[in-house]
Design an enzyme around this catalytic site. Structure first.
Site, PDB file in Angstrom:
ATOM      1  N   SER A   1       0.843  -1.192   0.000  1.00 25.52           N
ATOM      2  CA  SER A   1       0.000   0.000   0.000  1.00 25.52           C
ATOM      3  C   SER A   1       0.876   1.240   0.000  1.00 25.52           C
ATOM      4  O   SER A   1       1.713   1.395  -0.885  1.00 25.52           O
ATOM      5  CB  SER A   1      -0.943  -0.064   1.201  1.00 25.52           C
ATOM      6  OG  SER A   1      -1.800   1.027   1.219  1.00 25.52           O
TER       7      SER A   1
ATOM      8  N   HIS B   1      -2.580  -0.826  -3.532  1.00 23.46           N
ATOM      9  CA  HIS B   1      -3.724   0.077  -3.341  1.00 23.46           C
ATOM     10  C   HIS B   1      -3.505   1.330  -4.177  1.00 23.46           C
ATOM     11  O   HIS B   1      -2.437   1.928  -4.139  1.00 23.46           O
ATOM     12  CB  HIS B   1      -3.863   0.472  -1.858  1.00 23.46           C
ATOM     13  CG  HIS B   1      -4.320  -0.674  -1.009  1.00 23.46           C
ATOM     14  ND1 HIS B   1      -4.131  -0.696   0.345  1.00 23.46           N
ATOM     15  CD2 HIS B   1      -4.960  -1.828  -1.319  1.00 23.46           C
ATOM     16  CE1 HIS B   1      -4.638  -1.820   0.838  1.00 23.46           C
ATOM     17  NE2 HIS B   1      -5.141  -2.524  -0.156  1.00 23.46           N
TER      18      HIS B   1
ATOM     19  N   ASP C   1      -5.284  -4.365   5.448  1.00 21.25           N
ATOM     20  CA  ASP C   1      -5.647  -5.249   4.340  1.00 21.25           C
ATOM     21  C   ASP C   1      -4.484  -6.227   4.126  1.00 21.25           C
ATOM     22  O   ASP C   1      -3.326  -5.849   4.225  1.00 21.25           O
ATOM     23  CB  ASP C   1      -5.886  -4.412   3.077  1.00 21.25           C
ATOM     24  CG  ASP C   1      -6.482  -5.235   1.938  1.00 21.25           C
ATOM     25  OD1 ASP C   1      -7.106  -6.276   2.222  1.00 21.25           O
ATOM     26  OD2 ASP C   1      -6.328  -4.821   0.775  1.00 21.25           O
TER      27      ASP C   1
END
Lengths: 277, 188
Positions: free
Chosen positions: B11, B38, B131
């Site tokens: 991310s 992401h 996540d």
């Protein structure tokens, strides 16, 4: 959870309820079934299978899980921009315009289309057939009441897509919800239609079916493309999702690119029809 | 090549980490690498084309129904979840975001774990949400090899810390050591 267990569950659902998920992509189906099992505290597939057959509430929940109702207004602003630039001029040439929004889910994109047609001065001669097999989603679409949580994102989408007004002029806010204007609803026909099991119901100038076919296996994609092909007039326009295409279907040669990147295609004129016509 | 695929979740700070990784992967690196980074739903794919021209390895956005091939790096497209089918092809979905993310690392990892079982390497790198934690756990349960970037060396340590608090990974390493390990495993 084995492939066999999944296919036997899908077979049971089909036989009992008539909903056919047997040619959906397995990874997606597997994920949704596992989610439902963990939410309902079920340990194995045989358990969920017997419950689905006995208990209509669980069956209805699972049907909601398996059908995708996630959508946005003006999802992929680049697509809607291209629609305004390249498809609207084609539609303007027709005295009346029929649009089929296939797999409309809760209707956000059908309302988006209605907004564009209104801004382009075409809405009065337009009918939008917005169809889905998920009746619950369709009922929500018909109501046209959406949570305002996403409205900021929708407003950005709308502006990036070349919107000519303010998105807020198309709805009224009410207790955390937005209610779409009645004037947008007047020419939308909401109807239950299942792409997997139902057939052609109208001849249309434009089909939008975005991010529906990604859930289907190749053979089913091809079958649905045939349905679209037979529903479009010569020179009609087909719009798919940004990651979808025609390359692996039987209909790749039957369309011209209008916008390759945004997956907008125009049906070629068929010689036989032209001669008859 | 004792592993059939590598999945990576990354991310914030990810682009820098990915560039370091791509610049160190040798020509002929075989194991396919599948990445969820992401990224904003509004971004287009130009950054991938830019990356692809820069390194020796083939880098592309994963396409629907595309066959996963050796020697390639695949990124999940913005605003879609990426899943893997039994026949080693990709599926895309627009299901609701998971952990506020679409693409979600958990979604890719869980489906890859089901498909590749113990032939999978799962890696969590720098990032500032959790996540990927459920996904790396699933990979471990299915017998895959799990690697987490040493939080001390990650630009954003939240994601590696979340992963380490959920499982005991096989390796906790700096990015440089992860790359060395991948090169070694690729040759086996």
């Amino acid at each position: 959870m084995s492939e066999f267990e999944i296919s036997s569950l899908l077979q049971a659902i089909y036989q009992k309820y008539g909903y056919d998920f047997r040619q959906y992509s397995e990874a997606h189906i597997r994920r949704r079934i596992m989610n439902r099992m963990s939410m309902s505290g079920l340990k194995d597939v045989s358990q969920i299978q017997s419950m689905v057959l006995k208990d209509e509430t669980i069956a209805s929940q699972l049907l909601q899980d398996l059908s995708i109702t996630v959508t946005e207004m003006f999802r992929d602003s680049g697509f809607y921009k291209s629609l305004r630039d390249y498809v609207i001029p084609i539609l303007k040439t027709y005295p009346f315009i029929k649009i089929w929004h296939a797999g409309c889910a809760t209707g956000e994109e059908a309302y988006s289309m209605a907004i564009i047609m209104q801004e382009e001065g075409l809405y009065d001669r337009t009918t939008i057939y917005a169809t889905d097999f998920n009746q619950q989603a369709l009922n929500k679409a018909k109501e046209g009441i959406f949570s305002n949580k996403m409205i900021k994102e929708y407003t950005i989408n709308y502006q990036l897509s070349g919107g000519k007004e303010s998105l807020s002029s198309y709805y009224t806010s009410n207790y955390g919800n937005v209610i779409m204007n009645q004037s947008l609803k007047k020419n939308i026909v909401w109807a239950n239609h299942n792409l997997v099991t139902d057939s052609v119901f109208a001849e249309v100038h434009l089909i939008l079916c975005r991010n529906v076919l990604i859930y289907f296996e190749k053979d089913l994609q091809n079958k649905v493309q045939k349905l679209f092909y037979n529903s479009l007039i010569n020179g009609g326009v087909l719009c798919l999702g940004s990651k979808e295409g025609l390359r692996f279907t039987d209909f790749y040669e039957e369309y011209k690119d209008v916008d390759k990147k945004q997956k907008i295609f125009k049906k070629k004129y068929q010689l036989a029809n032209a001669l008859e016509g | 090549m004792s592993y059939e695929a590598i999945v990576i979740g990354v991310s914030s700070g990810g682009m820098k980490a990915m560039k370091i990784m791509f610049s160190h992967l040798p020509k002929g690196f075989k194991t396919p690498i599948i990445i969820v980074q992401h990224i904003s739903a509004h971004s287009d794919s130009q950054w991938i084309q830019l990356l692809n021209g820069t390194y020796t390895i083939d880098i592309k956005e994963a396409d629907e129904k595309e066959k996963i091939e050796n020697g390639k790096v695949y990124f999940a497209p913005p605003n879609y979840h990426l899943l893997i089918e039994k026949n080693k092809t990709f599926s895309l979905t627009i299901d609701e975001p998971v952990n506020y993310a679409r693409p979600s690392i958990d979604v890719l990892f869980e489906s890859a774990a089901e498909m590749y079982k113990n032939k999978l390497i799962g890696i969590i790198l720098t990032g500032s949400n959790s996540d990927g934690t459920n996904g790396i756990k699933r990979i471990q349960e299915c017998g895959g090899l799990t690697i987490v970037q040493d939080p001390k060396t990650a630009e954003a340590d939240y994601m590696p810390i979340a992963a380490i608090s959920a499982i005991q990974p096989d390796y906790i390493l700096s990015l440089e050591d992860i790359i060395k390990l991948l090169i070694k495993l690729d040759k086996q």
